[in-house]
Design an enzyme around this catalytic site. Structure first.
Site, PDB file in Angstrom:
ATOM      1  N   HIS A 133       0.775  -1.370  -0.105  1.00  0.00           N
ATOM      2  CA  HIS A 133      -0.135   0.387  -0.133  1.00  0.00           C
ATOM      3  C   HIS A 133       0.391   1.086   0.535  1.00  0.00           C
ATOM      4  CE1 HIS A 133      -4.054  -2.409   1.676  1.00  0.00           C
ATOM      5  NE2 HIS A 133      -3.562  -2.716   0.469  1.00  0.00           N
ATOM      6  N   THR A 203      -3.699  -8.312  10.549  1.00  0.00           N
ATOM      7  CA  THR A 203      -5.080  -7.401   9.667  1.00  0.00           C
ATOM      8  C   THR A 203      -6.073  -7.566   9.980  1.00  0.00           C
ATOM      9  OG1 THR A 203      -5.406  -7.795   7.003  1.00  0.00           O
ATOM     10  CG2 THR A 203      -4.011  -9.584   8.277  1.00  0.00           C
TER      11      THR A 203
HETATM   12  P1  OAD Z   1      -7.695  -3.344  10.069  1.00  0.00           P
HETATM   13  O1  OAD Z   1      -7.544  -1.991  11.292  1.00  0.00           O
HETATM   14  O2  OAD Z   1      -8.577  -3.225   9.440  1.00  0.00           O
HETATM   15  O3  OAD Z   1      -7.281  -4.249  11.401  1.00  0.00           O
HETATM   16  C1  OAD Z   1      -5.958  -4.371  12.019  1.00  0.00           C
HETATM   17  C2  OAD Z   1      -6.279  -6.009  13.062  1.00  0.00           C
HETATM   18  O4  OAD Z   1      -5.480  -6.098  13.647  1.00  0.00           O
HETATM   19  C3  OAD Z   1      -7.688  -6.615  13.824  1.00  0.00           C
HETATM   20  O5  OAD Z   1      -7.922  -6.978  13.639  1.00  0.00           O
HETATM   21  C4  OAD Z   1      -7.237  -5.932  14.716  1.00  0.00           C
HETATM   22  O6  OAD Z   1      -7.910  -6.986  15.965  1.00  0.00           O
HETATM   23  C5  OAD Z   1      -5.591  -6.338  15.216  1.00  0.00           C
HETATM   24  N1  OAD Z   1      -5.103  -5.637  16.253  1.00  0.00           N
HETATM   25  C6  OAD Z   1      -5.223  -5.058  16.745  1.00  0.00           C
HETATM   26  N2  OAD Z   1      -4.064  -4.395  17.971  1.00  0.00           N
HETATM   27  C7  OAD Z   1      -3.260  -5.456  17.938  1.00  0.00           C
HETATM   28  C8  OAD Z   1      -1.633  -6.101  18.664  1.00  0.00           C
HETATM   29  N3  OAD Z   1      -1.330  -5.202  19.145  1.00  0.00           N
HETATM   30  N4  OAD Z   1      -1.614  -7.395  17.789  1.00  0.00           N
HETATM   31  C9  OAD Z   1      -2.016  -7.905  16.716  1.00  0.00           C
HETATM   32  N5  OAD Z   1      -3.273  -7.247  16.345  1.00  0.00           N
HETATM   33  C10 OAD Z   1      -3.676  -6.272  16.458  1.00  0.00           C
HETATM   34  O7  OAD Z   1      -5.950  -3.069   9.536  1.00  0.00           O
HETATM   35  P2  OAD Z   1      -5.457  -3.515   8.216  1.00  0.00           P
HETATM   36  O8  OAD Z   1      -5.520  -5.068   7.640  1.00  0.00           O
HETATM   37  O9  OAD Z   1      -3.789  -3.602   7.883  1.00  0.00           O
HETATM   38  O10 OAD Z   1      -5.287   0.395   3.770  1.00  0.00           O
HETATM   39  O11 OAD Z   1      -6.282  -2.470   7.125  1.00  0.00           O
HETATM   40  C11 OAD Z   1      -6.528  -3.030   5.762  1.00  0.00           C
HETATM   41  C12 OAD Z   1      -6.170  -1.954   5.217  1.00  0.00           C
HETATM   42  O12 OAD Z   1      -7.530  -0.957   5.178  1.00  0.00           O
HETATM   43  C13 OAD Z   1      -4.761  -0.983   5.636  1.00  0.00           C
HETATM   44  O13 OAD Z   1      -3.404  -1.532   4.990  1.00  0.00           O
HETATM   45  C14 OAD Z   1      -5.427   0.131   4.586  1.00  0.00           C
HETATM   46  C15 OAD Z   1      -6.960   0.394   4.891  1.00  0.00           C
HETATM   47  O14 OAD Z   1      -8.266   1.269   5.228  1.00  0.00           O
HETATM   48  C16 OAD Z   1      -4.841   1.879   2.808  1.00  0.00           C
HETATM   49  O15 OAD Z   1      -4.341   2.662   3.132  1.00  0.00           O
HETATM   50  C17 OAD Z   1      -4.983   1.232   1.475  1.00  0.00           C
END
Ligand code: OAD
Length: 262
Positions: A133, A203
């Protein structure tokens, strides 16, 4: 001999790691890792979809993270990313980032695929990495001239302009409705399809095409482990759902795979 980069808390093995998973990691020649915003949460970088603390709980992605939003209100979008750029610049990698860098140093064929734009994996020492990204520290010409290292930001009414063509500058991140960088995606898909073990860390597994990579790994016969304190659409489909924070679980996984005495 341990480097200072591996001085994370090995006693964190209070978190139970299945021995079969530790063995799989220790013996695998091809490992792929997919990370998302959760791995940086313990560095103080907000995630996107967590109910109270996630960025999208407070901001509308359609107003800030699409080409149409930038066309409509370019300065608002520019300022929002400038704010996030500063937040990320002040953040430091946490033990989860360091543990992945340590794993990389022990695995022959390794690729870290990240959806994060914060550069914290590189700051922790990861080198074999693809950014699906983009990277928020980079700025590029909105018309396609390429990256720009320095810009003149004197007029606050619109974004700074490309020194070559005069178009607006924008963050070098992938917005909704945009394609991912083709080469990065290809490398990620190949690594997912070829790996013996995939770790899916922090994620929500909701955003495609990244969310399809664990399925590609499964289809290629890989063992898949997920590290997340919360369930995701993937949780029921992985071999090892490790419920916990990545800053605790990943150092424990590393310590289980390569015990200090080994
Ligand atoms: P999300 O915010 O969708 O998901 C974050 C995940 O991290 C969730 O499943 C939480 O449960 C988990 N989480 C929280 N704290 C944590 C910790 N301490 N250790 C491990 N896991 C933890 O974020 P992404 O999946 O990265 O796109 O989102 C994907 C994309 O959506 C991003 O790259 C961004 C966003 O819109 C763009 O900006 C293009």
């Amino acid at each position: 001999m341990e480097t200072s980069r591996e001085s994370f808390d090995r006693s964190a093995s209070a978190c139970a790691i299945p021995e079969a998973l530790a063995r799989r990691l220790r013996t695998a020649r091809r490992v792929a890792v997919l990370t998302g915003a959760g791995i940086s949460a313990e560095s103080g970088v907000p995630t996107f979809r967590d109910a109270q603390t996630g960025i999208w709980a407070h901001f509308d992605p359609l107003e800030l993270a699409t080409p149409a939003a930038f066309a409509r209100q370019p300065r608002v979008v520019w300022d929002w990313y400038a704010w996030r750029r500063e937040l990320v610049a002040a953040a430091k990698p946490n033990p989860g980032h360091f543990a992945l860098a340590a794993i990389e140093r022990r695995v022959a064929d390794f690729l870290l695929i990240t959806q994060n734009v914060d550069g914290l994996h590189q700051a922790a020492g990861s080198t074999r990495i693809v950014e699906l990204h983009g990277n928020i520290a980079r700025v590029k010409c909105a018309r396609g001239c390429g990256s720009v290292d320095a810009w003149d930001d004197t007029d606050g009414s619109e974004p700074p302009r490309c020194p070559q063509c005069g178009a607006f500058l924008r963050p070098d991140v992938v917005w909704f409705d945009e394609m991912l960088p083709a080469e990065a995606l290809l490398r990620a898909e190949q690594a997912a399809g070829d790996c013996e073990l995939m770790l899916v860390v922090g994620t929500s597994a909701e955003v495609h095409p990244a969310a399809a990579l664990p399925e590609a790994a499964r289809a290629g016969g890989a063992t898949v482990a997920e590290v997340n304190p919360n369930p995701t659409p993937l949780t029921d489909r992985v071999d090892y759902p490790l419920r916990g924070r990545s800053g605790i679980v990943l150092p424990a996984l590393f310590a289980a795979a390569w015990p200090p005495s080994a």
